[in-house]
Write a protein that holds these residues in place. Sequence first.
Motif, PDB file in Angstrom:
ATOM      1  N   ALA A  61      -2.847 -24.917  10.311  1.00 43.04           N
ATOM      2  CA  ALA A  61      -1.638 -24.227  10.755  1.00 43.04           C
ATOM      3  C   ALA A  61      -0.362 -24.890  10.235  1.00 43.04           C
ATOM      4  O   ALA A  61       0.683 -24.244  10.162  1.00 43.04           O
ATOM      5  CB  ALA A  61      -1.607 -24.164  12.279  1.00 43.04           C
ATOM      6  N   GLU A  62      -0.438 -26.162   9.868  1.00 45.74           N
ATOM      7  CA  GLU A  62       0.764 -26.861   9.400  1.00 45.74           C
ATOM      8  C   GLU A  62       0.844 -26.968   7.884  1.00 45.74           C
ATOM      9  O   GLU A  62       1.920 -27.258   7.350  1.00 45.74           O
ATOM     10  CB  GLU A  62       0.814 -28.269   9.994  1.00 45.74           C
ATOM     11  N   THR A  63      -0.266 -26.760   7.171  1.00 47.63           N
ATOM     12  CA  THR A  63      -0.269 -26.927   5.714  1.00 47.63           C
ATOM     13  C   THR A  63      -0.605 -25.659   4.944  1.00 47.63           C
ATOM     14  O   THR A  63      -0.303 -25.571   3.754  1.00 47.63           O
ATOM     15  CB  THR A  63      -1.281 -28.007   5.297  1.00 47.63           C
ATOM     16  N   GLY A  64      -1.276 -24.694   5.586  1.00 53.58           N
ATOM     17  CA  GLY A  64      -1.734 -23.511   4.868  1.00 53.58           C
ATOM     18  C   GLY A  64      -2.958 -23.756   4.025  1.00 53.58           C
ATOM     19  O   GLY A  64      -3.453 -22.843   3.365  1.00 53.58           O
ATOM     20  N   SER A 119       6.956 -35.135   8.033  1.00 52.36           N
ATOM     21  CA  SER A 119       7.766 -34.110   8.686  1.00 52.36           C
ATOM     22  C   SER A 119       7.175 -32.716   8.535  1.00 52.36           C
ATOM     23  O   SER A 119       7.470 -31.828   9.340  1.00 52.36           O
ATOM     24  CB  SER A 119       9.188 -34.126   8.119  1.00 52.36           C
ATOM     25  N   ALA A 120       6.312 -32.514   7.546  1.00 55.44           N
ATOM     26  CA  ALA A 120       5.706 -31.196   7.342  1.00 55.44           C
ATOM     27  C   ALA A 120       4.457 -30.991   8.186  1.00 55.44           C
ATOM     28  O   ALA A 120       4.015 -29.856   8.352  1.00 55.44           O
ATOM     29  CB  ALA A 120       5.371 -30.984   5.867  1.00 55.44           C
ATOM     30  N   HIS A 121       3.862 -32.059   8.688  1.00 57.01           N
ATOM     31  CA  HIS A 121       2.704 -31.895   9.581  1.00 57.01           C
ATOM     32  C   HIS A 121       2.738 -32.920  10.715  1.00 57.01           C
ATOM     33  O   HIS A 121       1.844 -33.763  10.860  1.00 57.01           O
ATOM     34  CB  HIS A 121       1.364 -31.948   8.815  1.00 57.01           C
ATOM     35  N   THR A 134       7.720 -27.673  13.679  1.00 55.88           N
ATOM     36  CA  THR A 134       6.707 -27.542  12.634  1.00 55.88           C
ATOM     37  C   THR A 134       6.702 -26.092  12.174  1.00 55.88           C
ATOM     38  O   THR A 134       7.025 -25.189  12.953  1.00 55.88           O
ATOM     39  CB  THR A 134       5.317 -27.959  13.141  1.00 55.88           C
ATOM     40  N   THR A 135       6.346 -25.864  10.912  1.00 57.48           N
ATOM     41  CA  THR A 135       6.372 -24.519  10.341  1.00 57.48           C
ATOM     42  C   THR A 135       5.021 -24.174   9.745  1.00 57.48           C
ATOM     43  O   THR A 135       4.455 -24.968   8.986  1.00 57.48           O
ATOM     44  CB  THR A 135       7.454 -24.413   9.251  1.00 57.48           C
ATOM     45  N   ASP A 136       4.523 -23.003  10.090  1.00 60.36           N
ATOM     46  CA  ASP A 136       3.293 -22.499   9.484  1.00 60.36           C
ATOM     47  C   ASP A 136       3.654 -21.910   8.123  1.00 60.36           C
ATOM     48  O   ASP A 136       4.346 -20.894   8.050  1.00 60.36           O
ATOM     49  CB  ASP A 136       2.661 -21.421  10.374  1.00 60.36           C
ATOM     50  N   PRO A 137       3.217 -22.546   7.022  1.00 56.83           N
ATOM     51  CA  PRO A 137       3.629 -22.067   5.699  1.00 56.83           C
ATOM     52  C   PRO A 137       3.057 -20.699   5.340  1.00 56.83           C
ATOM     53  O   PRO A 137       3.547 -20.051   4.416  1.00 56.83           O
ATOM     54  CB  PRO A 137       3.108 -23.150   4.749  1.00 56.83           C
ATOM     55  N   VAL A 189      -0.294 -20.482  -1.174  1.00 56.72           N
ATOM     56  CA  VAL A 189       0.600 -20.842  -0.079  1.00 56.72           C
ATOM     57  C   VAL A 189       1.026 -22.290  -0.273  1.00 56.72           C
ATOM     58  O   VAL A 189       0.189 -23.199  -0.250  1.00 56.72           O
ATOM     59  CB  VAL A 189      -0.083 -20.664   1.287  1.00 56.72           C
ATOM     60  N   LEU A 190       2.317 -22.499  -0.481  1.00 59.15           N
ATOM     61  CA  LEU A 190       2.819 -23.853  -0.661  1.00 59.15           C
ATOM     62  C   LEU A 190       3.032 -24.519   0.690  1.00 59.15           C
ATOM     63  O   LEU A 190       3.176 -23.871   1.716  1.00 59.15           O
ATOM     64  CB  LEU A 190       4.108 -23.833  -1.481  1.00 59.15           C
ATOM     65  N   LEU A 191       3.056 -25.829   0.672  1.00 64.73           N
ATOM     66  CA  LEU A 191       2.939 -26.611   1.896  1.00 64.73           C
ATOM     67  C   LEU A 191       4.127 -26.483   2.836  1.00 64.73           C
ATOM     68  O   LEU A 191       3.962 -26.485   4.052  1.00 64.73           O
ATOM     69  CB  LEU A 191       2.744 -28.090   1.529  1.00 64.73           C
ATOM     70  N   ASN A 192       5.303 -26.374   2.283  1.00 63.25           N
ATOM     71  CA  ASN A 192       6.491 -26.301   3.124  1.00 63.25           C
ATOM     72  C   ASN A 192       7.654 -25.773   2.301  1.00 63.25           C
ATOM     73  O   ASN A 192       7.537 -25.550   1.085  1.00 63.25           O
ATOM     74  CB  ASN A 192       6.818 -27.667   3.742  1.00 63.25           C
ATOM     75  N   GLU A 193       8.774 -25.591   2.958  1.00 60.16           N
ATOM     76  CA  GLU A 193       9.927 -24.984   2.301  1.00 60.16           C
ATOM     77  C   GLU A 193      10.477 -25.873   1.192  1.00 60.16           C
ATOM     78  O   GLU A 193      10.954 -25.379   0.166  1.00 60.16           O
ATOM     79  CB  GLU A 193      11.007 -24.687   3.345  1.00 60.16           C
TER      80      GLU A 193
END
Length: 505
Positions: free
Chosen positions: A74-77, A170-172, A7-10, A315-319
């Motif tokens: 933390a997962e969506t910003g 997959s983004a959260h 998971t990525t913190d955006p 802050v956008l949600l993911n890459e």
Amino acid sequence: MPDTLTTTDPRTGIASDTGIRPTSADDVAAIVARAKAAAPEIASQGRAWRAELLESLADALEERADALAAIAEAETGLTSARLSGELGRTTFQLRLFAEAVREGGFLEAAIDHAAHTAVGPQPDVRRMLVPIGPVAVFGSSNFPFAFSVPGGDTASALAGGNPVVAKAHSAHPLTSKAAFEALQEGARRAGAPRGTIGIVFGQQAGTELVGHPDVAAVGFTGSLGAAQHLRAAIEARQVPIPFYGELQSVNPLIITEAALQARSAEIAAALSVSVTASGGQLCTKPGIAFIPAGVAADRFAAELATAVAATDTAVLLNERVLASFSTAEEALEGAPGVTSLTGTAESSAEGFAVSPRVLRVRAREVTPEHTIEAFGPLVLVVDYEDQEELVDTLAKVPDSLTATLHIEDADLDGIRHLLPALQKASGRVVFNGYPTGVRVSWAQHHGGPWPATNTLHTSVGVTAIRRFLRPLAWQNAPEALLPEELRDGYSGIPRRVDGVLVVAH
């Protein structure tokens, strides 16, 4: 297949391990098998129990609200305030559907008694809607609660009496897992069978899910590309199933000369909020705004640009969302005749942050390349000379979830001629407001012509339940074998009996 998902913190762009393993094909099959086994038990429990189940799910989500919001942030910003509000909308929706299930009108029950008619004797026929079977739910990245594991598709499928298998986004993935665990607890308290709610993780698991022969329908909110991938998997099935997809939307907003003269600064300020709230990552965000050309248009464009430029970086949600937005932004800025009113797209912020944008073009320059969706904080302002040019330019905008009009009383006669085109090209026409913020209610319709959706149904509001039901008729059936709602002595729901609407009492 990777061992575990990340998971990525955006806000920072930093990835971390979740400890969650992708669901194998064998496990997908086992989860669907449990859902299939649960389906007849859920359907047989009756509407009162089903309503209690929905309320129990809402209670369980509320009990974990703070923890769920923290994980999702933390997962969506997205901000904690936005996420708390979204979770409240999600639990409200579950309870609204519980009310609808108790009321029973959604069943569309009808009874035609045997009778002698103008075409001769006719049999007794009784009809109502019944559950369709296990439903696969694919949520969206921008609504980790309201359009994800515990969201509208899950609520409406359960309200219709169907088990649900959700595909974790997959983004959260951690948010999906935590929400699923809350739903599991709510289902356990209600005495629901084990397969009532399931979850799978990983892209391949999602493909396996929609291809499983025991899955009866798919609810999807996301990109057109992902939808096409899933539809290809469905088309490979031996038996086709419905795919209810919400895909993309530009959502044109039109301002008349009278409205611009009366409320220019007010509209500019509110439109700025509608374009930039939640990072502009709302399916109903106005992506293109039409304004009457002239001095007032210049003033409005400056007011809008000032308001948008004053907002924080988004802050956008993911890459993937960042890459998609950057591609759309670059294409729009490079389209013929486009000028930028808010500087450049460069941002020094870390993570997946971008600067909000306002672009401008004259209507006579507009081509289809100006009307692509930019999922993020960007709006294209279009100056039109007259209503004829406005109508011609609107025809180049893809059909959308919404169309918005800012008008004054003096505009009513002229707008009346524009309405048919807007009604044909959208699912909701908004007057003197903004399309962001979709009320969860009985009358709501959240859908639109292709490419906004591929369905005539709504994904928000009580009639969203209709997607996961099918009609069934009983002819000359013994009363003991009929559903309770179709028996002669029953009066607990509204029904149409021999053509006459009979209210519940």
